[in-house]
Design a protein around this motif. Structure first.
Motif, PDB file in Angstrom:
ATOM      1  N   LEU A 189      47.350  40.834 -32.085  1.00  0.00           N
ATOM      2  CA  LEU A 189      46.213  41.220 -32.919  1.00  0.00           C
ATOM      3  C   LEU A 189      44.688  40.739 -33.365  1.00  0.00           C
ATOM      4  O   LEU A 189      44.993  41.751 -34.173  1.00  0.00           O
ATOM      5  CB  LEU A 189      47.569  41.112 -34.152  1.00  0.00           C
ATOM      6  CG  LEU A 189      48.805  41.547 -33.601  1.00  0.00           C
ATOM      7  CD1 LEU A 189      49.893  41.410 -34.630  1.00  0.00           C
ATOM      8  CD2 LEU A 189      48.957  42.836 -33.107  1.00  0.00           C
ATOM      9  N   VAL A 190      44.943  39.382 -33.662  1.00  0.00           N
ATOM     10  CA  VAL A 190      43.836  38.672 -34.039  1.00  0.00           C
ATOM     11  C   VAL A 190      42.148  39.564 -33.494  1.00  0.00           C
ATOM     12  O   VAL A 190      41.644  39.455 -34.383  1.00  0.00           O
ATOM     13  CB  VAL A 190      43.549  36.985 -33.561  1.00  0.00           C
ATOM     14  CG1 VAL A 190      42.280  36.778 -34.147  1.00  0.00           C
ATOM     15  CG2 VAL A 190      44.557  36.775 -35.346  1.00  0.00           C
ATOM     16  N   ARG A 191      42.722  39.513 -32.269  1.00  0.00           N
ATOM     17  CA  ARG A 191      41.655  39.591 -31.217  1.00  0.00           C
ATOM     18  C   ARG A 191      41.389  41.316 -32.069  1.00  0.00           C
ATOM     19  O   ARG A 191      39.997  42.109 -31.951  1.00  0.00           O
ATOM     20  CB  ARG A 191      42.021  39.738 -30.269  1.00  0.00           C
ATOM     21  CG  ARG A 191      40.703  40.899 -28.936  1.00  0.00           C
ATOM     22  CD  ARG A 191      38.932  40.119 -29.427  1.00  0.00           C
ATOM     23  NE  ARG A 191      38.030  40.432 -28.542  1.00  0.00           N
ATOM     24  CZ  ARG A 191      37.111  40.066 -28.399  1.00  0.00           C
ATOM     25  NH1 ARG A 191      36.561  39.134 -29.364  1.00  0.00           N
ATOM     26  NH2 ARG A 191      35.930  40.601 -27.956  1.00  0.00           N
ATOM     27  N   GLY A 192      42.636  42.416 -32.095  1.00  0.00           N
ATOM     28  CA  GLY A 192      42.618  44.005 -32.158  1.00  0.00           C
ATOM     29  C   GLY A 192      41.526  43.745 -33.675  1.00  0.00           C
ATOM     30  O   GLY A 192      40.684  44.529 -34.029  1.00  0.00           O
ATOM     31  N   GLU A 193      42.221  42.729 -35.100  1.00  0.00           N
ATOM     32  CA  GLU A 193      42.079  42.952 -36.199  1.00  0.00           C
ATOM     33  C   GLU A 193      39.626  43.006 -35.904  1.00  0.00           C
ATOM     34  O   GLU A 193      39.640  43.035 -36.753  1.00  0.00           O
ATOM     35  CB  GLU A 193      42.278  41.746 -36.796  1.00  0.00           C
ATOM     36  CG  GLU A 193      41.969  42.226 -38.432  1.00  0.00           C
ATOM     37  CD  GLU A 193      43.057  41.136 -38.941  1.00  0.00           C
ATOM     38  OE1 GLU A 193      42.777  40.475 -40.751  1.00  0.00           O
ATOM     39  OE2 GLU A 193      43.917  40.735 -38.686  1.00  0.00           O
ATOM     40  N   TYR A 194      39.992  41.852 -35.582  1.00  0.00           N
ATOM     41  CA  TYR A 194      38.536  41.068 -35.447  1.00  0.00           C
ATOM     42  C   TYR A 194      37.273  42.483 -34.641  1.00  0.00           C
ATOM     43  O   TYR A 194      36.158  42.606 -35.003  1.00  0.00           O
ATOM     44  CB  TYR A 194      37.970  39.819 -34.311  1.00  0.00           C
ATOM     45  CG  TYR A 194      36.582  39.301 -34.376  1.00  0.00           C
ATOM     46  CD1 TYR A 194      35.217  38.880 -35.522  1.00  0.00           C
ATOM     47  CD2 TYR A 194      36.175  39.801 -32.914  1.00  0.00           C
ATOM     48  CE1 TYR A 194      34.482  39.691 -34.447  1.00  0.00           C
ATOM     49  CE2 TYR A 194      34.725  39.991 -32.541  1.00  0.00           C
ATOM     50  CZ  TYR A 194      33.842  39.532 -33.840  1.00  0.00           C
ATOM     51  OH  TYR A 194      32.275  39.208 -33.625  1.00  0.00           O
ATOM     52  N   ALA A 245      47.332  59.270 -39.232  1.00  0.00           N
ATOM     53  CA  ALA A 245      46.529  59.927 -37.981  1.00  0.00           C
ATOM     54  C   ALA A 245      47.696  59.765 -36.548  1.00  0.00           C
ATOM     55  O   ALA A 245      47.774  60.371 -35.641  1.00  0.00           O
ATOM     56  CB  ALA A 245      44.951  60.722 -37.367  1.00  0.00           C
ATOM     57  N   ILE A 246      47.475  58.518 -36.459  1.00  0.00           N
ATOM     58  CA  ILE A 246      48.484  57.654 -34.780  1.00  0.00           C
ATOM     59  C   ILE A 246      49.741  57.195 -35.630  1.00  0.00           C
ATOM     60  O   ILE A 246      50.695  56.802 -34.766  1.00  0.00           O
ATOM     61  CB  ILE A 246      47.503  56.131 -34.924  1.00  0.00           C
ATOM     62  CG1 ILE A 246      47.388  55.448 -35.692  1.00  0.00           C
ATOM     63  CG2 ILE A 246      45.974  56.995 -34.439  1.00  0.00           C
ATOM     64  CD1 ILE A 246      47.344  54.025 -35.545  1.00  0.00           C
ATOM     65  N   ARG A 247      49.995  58.152 -36.691  1.00  0.00           N
ATOM     66  CA  ARG A 247      51.626  58.033 -37.175  1.00  0.00           C
ATOM     67  C   ARG A 247      52.842  57.899 -35.326  1.00  0.00           C
ATOM     68  O   ARG A 247      53.399  59.638 -35.009  1.00  0.00           O
ATOM     69  CB  ARG A 247      52.178  58.754 -38.077  1.00  0.00           C
ATOM     70  CG  ARG A 247      53.513  58.419 -38.483  1.00  0.00           C
ATOM     71  CD  ARG A 247      54.183  58.945 -39.988  1.00  0.00           C
ATOM     72  NE  ARG A 247      55.310  58.736 -40.358  1.00  0.00           N
ATOM     73  CZ  ARG A 247      55.907  59.915 -40.992  1.00  0.00           C
ATOM     74  NH1 ARG A 247      55.650  61.273 -41.357  1.00  0.00           N
ATOM     75  NH2 ARG A 247      57.270  59.400 -41.667  1.00  0.00           N
ATOM     76  N   GLY A 248      53.183  57.362 -34.739  1.00  0.00           N
ATOM     77  CA  GLY A 248      54.436  57.719 -34.152  1.00  0.00           C
ATOM     78  C   GLY A 248      54.335  57.550 -32.975  1.00  0.00           C
ATOM     79  O   GLY A 248      54.596  57.092 -31.857  1.00  0.00           O
ATOM     80  N   ALA A 293      46.814  48.007 -30.185  1.00  0.00           N
ATOM     81  CA  ALA A 293      48.204  47.260 -30.802  1.00  0.00           C
ATOM     82  C   ALA A 293      47.944  46.707 -32.163  1.00  0.00           C
ATOM     83  O   ALA A 293      48.836  47.146 -33.560  1.00  0.00           O
ATOM     84  CB  ALA A 293      48.854  45.363 -30.035  1.00  0.00           C
ATOM     85  N   TYR A 294      47.023  46.807 -33.116  1.00  0.00           N
ATOM     86  CA  TYR A 294      46.489  46.176 -34.043  1.00  0.00           C
ATOM     87  C   TYR A 294      46.658  47.622 -35.009  1.00  0.00           C
ATOM     88  O   TYR A 294      47.264  47.265 -35.841  1.00  0.00           O
ATOM     89  CB  TYR A 294      45.279  45.337 -34.372  1.00  0.00           C
ATOM     90  CG  TYR A 294      45.173  45.993 -35.626  1.00  0.00           C
ATOM     91  CD1 TYR A 294      44.726  44.804 -37.052  1.00  0.00           C
ATOM     92  CD2 TYR A 294      43.627  46.849 -36.001  1.00  0.00           C
ATOM     93  CE1 TYR A 294      44.052  44.829 -37.869  1.00  0.00           C
ATOM     94  CE2 TYR A 294      43.109  46.908 -37.474  1.00  0.00           C
ATOM     95  CZ  TYR A 294      43.536  46.592 -38.070  1.00  0.00           C
ATOM     96  OH  TYR A 294      42.904  46.005 -39.205  1.00  0.00           O
ATOM     97  N   LEU A 295      46.058  48.485 -34.735  1.00  0.00           N
ATOM     98  CA  LEU A 295      46.000  49.738 -34.974  1.00  0.00           C
ATOM     99  C   LEU A 295      47.777  50.119 -35.312  1.00  0.00           C
ATOM    100  O   LEU A 295      48.149  50.548 -36.238  1.00  0.00           O
ATOM    101  CB  LEU A 295      45.512  50.933 -34.555  1.00  0.00           C
ATOM    102  CG  LEU A 295      44.045  50.711 -34.563  1.00  0.00           C
ATOM    103  CD1 LEU A 295      42.676  52.029 -34.277  1.00  0.00           C
ATOM    104  CD2 LEU A 295      43.770  50.623 -36.097  1.00  0.00           C
ATOM    105  N   VAL A 296      48.929  49.823 -34.457  1.00  0.00           N
ATOM    106  CA  VAL A 296      49.760  50.492 -34.805  1.00  0.00           C
ATOM    107  C   VAL A 296      50.707  49.444 -34.972  1.00  0.00           C
ATOM    108  O   VAL A 296      51.130  49.907 -36.195  1.00  0.00           O
ATOM    109  CB  VAL A 296      50.412  49.565 -32.759  1.00  0.00           C
ATOM    110  CG1 VAL A 296      52.249  50.579 -33.254  1.00  0.00           C
ATOM    111  CG2 VAL A 296      50.102  51.424 -31.881  1.00  0.00           C
ATOM    112  N   ASN A 297      50.339  48.230 -35.030  1.00  0.00           N
ATOM    113  CA  ASN A 297      50.556  47.538 -35.920  1.00  0.00           C
ATOM    114  C   ASN A 297      50.909  47.773 -37.115  1.00  0.00           C
ATOM    115  O   ASN A 297      51.931  47.405 -38.249  1.00  0.00           O
ATOM    116  CB  ASN A 297      50.239  46.074 -35.839  1.00  0.00           C
ATOM    117  CG  ASN A 297      50.955  44.676 -37.053  1.00  0.00           C
ATOM    118  OD1 ASN A 297      52.647  44.724 -36.645  1.00  0.00           O
ATOM    119  ND2 ASN A 297      50.311  44.452 -37.368  1.00  0.00           N
ATOM    120  N   LEU A 298      49.720  47.815 -37.523  1.00  0.00           N
ATOM    121  CA  LEU A 298      49.103  48.699 -39.421  1.00  0.00           C
ATOM    122  C   LEU A 298      50.165  49.744 -39.978  1.00  0.00           C
ATOM    123  O   LEU A 298      50.788  50.219 -41.008  1.00  0.00           O
ATOM    124  CB  LEU A 298      47.881  49.185 -39.133  1.00  0.00           C
ATOM    125  CG  LEU A 298      46.698  48.166 -39.549  1.00  0.00           C
ATOM    126  CD1 LEU A 298      45.496  49.383 -40.092  1.00  0.00           C
ATOM    127  CD2 LEU A 298      46.758  47.508 -40.847  1.00  0.00           C
TER     128      LEU A 298
END
Length: 436
Positions: A189-194, A245-248, A293-298
């Motif tokens: 998630l750190v990599r995705g956030e960056y 827009a990416i809910r679900g 993974a970062y966006l899904v986690n959001l």
């Protein structure tokens, strides 16, 4: 009276001197956020990969122009800005820039001579770039590219926005602290956030702008970050929150649309087509998974909203009743062959309209633009076929486009307000003005 005049004169003099100092005193450059050895050099391909992550080609290459030679018109609410030449040409590019000059452009939005860059260059986001990525980019542009002579066109902005010195005050408000600080301890998630906050500069489009036209938020910890925006007549949908827009969507769903421009739910449009064409399709599998993974986690693992299996809209369209209103008749004539009566389309070919973020967006500009001009999915390594939706602006009047858009926004499980012919006419005029 004489004392008053002396005081007034002194106040004006101090104000004038302060103003001159504000303009003339050199901008303080941000230092490197990490110390690297003087002989540090990127690994083979690292510079080009950093360029892909930062999506440099999309903005710095004009239509039919040479790669990175600039002069791509970037439309803003204040006028047209032209991207700069970032090839190593000494006269018209960045050939004479030092590493410190290059870093100052990315972090502080200034040229070597102190000229402020317009924030069409996303230095609000690039301030989070690591020193390794900055040096890799510098190596790529200076040592791996050939120079192209191409002088940058002057921005077409009205007064006072054509006065670049005013950007100095804007930056005091708009720019956050340099460097990247993660909001989590999970390495993926750190990599995705960056990638999202920094080189990918996703917030430049997907975060709303405040009254000063700065991004309303720059970091994950602020709920306004990635809560939706609008760019160039297209909707940049929210990527978090109740209207996401990416809910679900799954991690694989998000990774697929970044790699190919399409998935089982949606297809990209507008400026995002350039992002996939020039940037995200080139990401490694690991980076795509981390970003997804970062966006899904959001979205906290939220599930997609329930949708009725059979709707009144589908029954109406299947009936082909000749007395049905104009909106559904236009849908049958122009849209049904691809998006079908149930509004579900075909996975990875024709996107869903039932529940689509483009269709249900608060602003209908993206949907109207799509109907008028059509759209084309880019050819990618995983999906080489380039699929195109034709535009209907030449065959449908403003009133018909409004009826069609209004029907789609209220059909199936959608429930958004109608579109007016005046909204269509305005976007049609804007599109024509750009072509002229």
């Amino acid at each position: 009276m004489r004392n008053f005049i002396h005081i007034l004169f002194a106040a004006l003099l101090i104000t004038g001197l302060g103003f001159l100092a504000f303009i003339a005193v050199p901008v303080q450059r941000t230092e490197p956020q990490k110390a690297l050895a003087d002989d540090w050099r990127p690994e083979e391909g690292q510079g080009e990969y950093a360029m892909r992550l930062a999506d440099c080609a999309a903005c710095h290459t004009a239509p039919d122009g040479e790669l990175f030679a600039g002069n791509r018109p970037i439309e803003s609410p204040l006028g047209t800005i032209y991207s700069s030449n970032i090839t190593p040409d000494e006269a018209t590019g960045i050939g004479g820039w030092s590493l410190d000059d290059f870093r100052a452009a990315l972090y502080d939005g200034v040229r070597p001579d102190g000229t402020h860059l317009y924030p069409a260059m996303p230095y609000e986001n690039y301030r989070k770039l690591t020193e390794e990525d900055i040096r890799a980019l510098y190596h790529y542009f200076m040592e791996e590219l050939g120079p192209v002579e191409n002088r940058t066109l002057q921005a077409d902005l009205s007064f006072p926005f054509d006065q670049r010195w005013g950007l100095r005050a804007w930056k005091w408000v708009a720019l956050g602290d340099p460097g990247f600080v993660a909001d989590t301890d999970d390495p993926v998630l750190v990599r995705g956030e960056y990638l999202v906050e920094g080189p990918g500069h996703c917030g430049a489009c997907h975060t709303p702008r405040n009254n000063l036209m700065a991004e309303a938020a720059l970091e994950t910890s602020d709920e306004a970050f990635l809560s939706g925006g609008e760019i160039g007549g297209w909707t940049a949908p929210p990527l978090r929150g109740p209207d996401s827009a990416i809910r679900g969507w799954s991690v694989q769903d998000v990774a697929a649309i970044l790699a190919t421009g399409r998935n089982a739910h949606a297809a990209i449009n507008g400026e995002m087509q350039l992002v996939v064409r020039d940037s995200t399709q080139f990401m490694s599998h690991e980076d795509l998974q981390a970003l997804a993974a970062y966006l899904v986690n959001l979205n906290d693992g939220s599930t997609a909203p329930d949708r009725a299996e059979e709707t009144e809209t589908e029954a109406l369209l299947v009936s082909a009743d000749p007395d049905m209103p104009l909106g559904p008749r236009l849908y049958l004539d122009n849209c049904n062959a691809c998006h079908f009566a149930d509004g579900r389309g075909a996975d990875e070919v024709f996107p869903e309209l039932d529940g689509s973020s483009l269709v249900t967006a608060q602003s209908p500009t993206g949907l109207i633009s799509m109907i008028l001009a059509g759209s084309e999915l880019p050819s990618t390594a995983e999906r080489p076929s380039s699929l195109r939706m034709p535009g209907f602006g030449d065959r449908l009047s403003d009133e018909e486009v409004a009826e069609l858009a209004s029907f789609v926004r209220s059909a199936w499980n959608n429930g958004e307000p109608p579109v007016t012919p005046a909204q269509v006419a305005e976007l049609r005029r804007d599109a024509q003005a750009k072509r002229d």
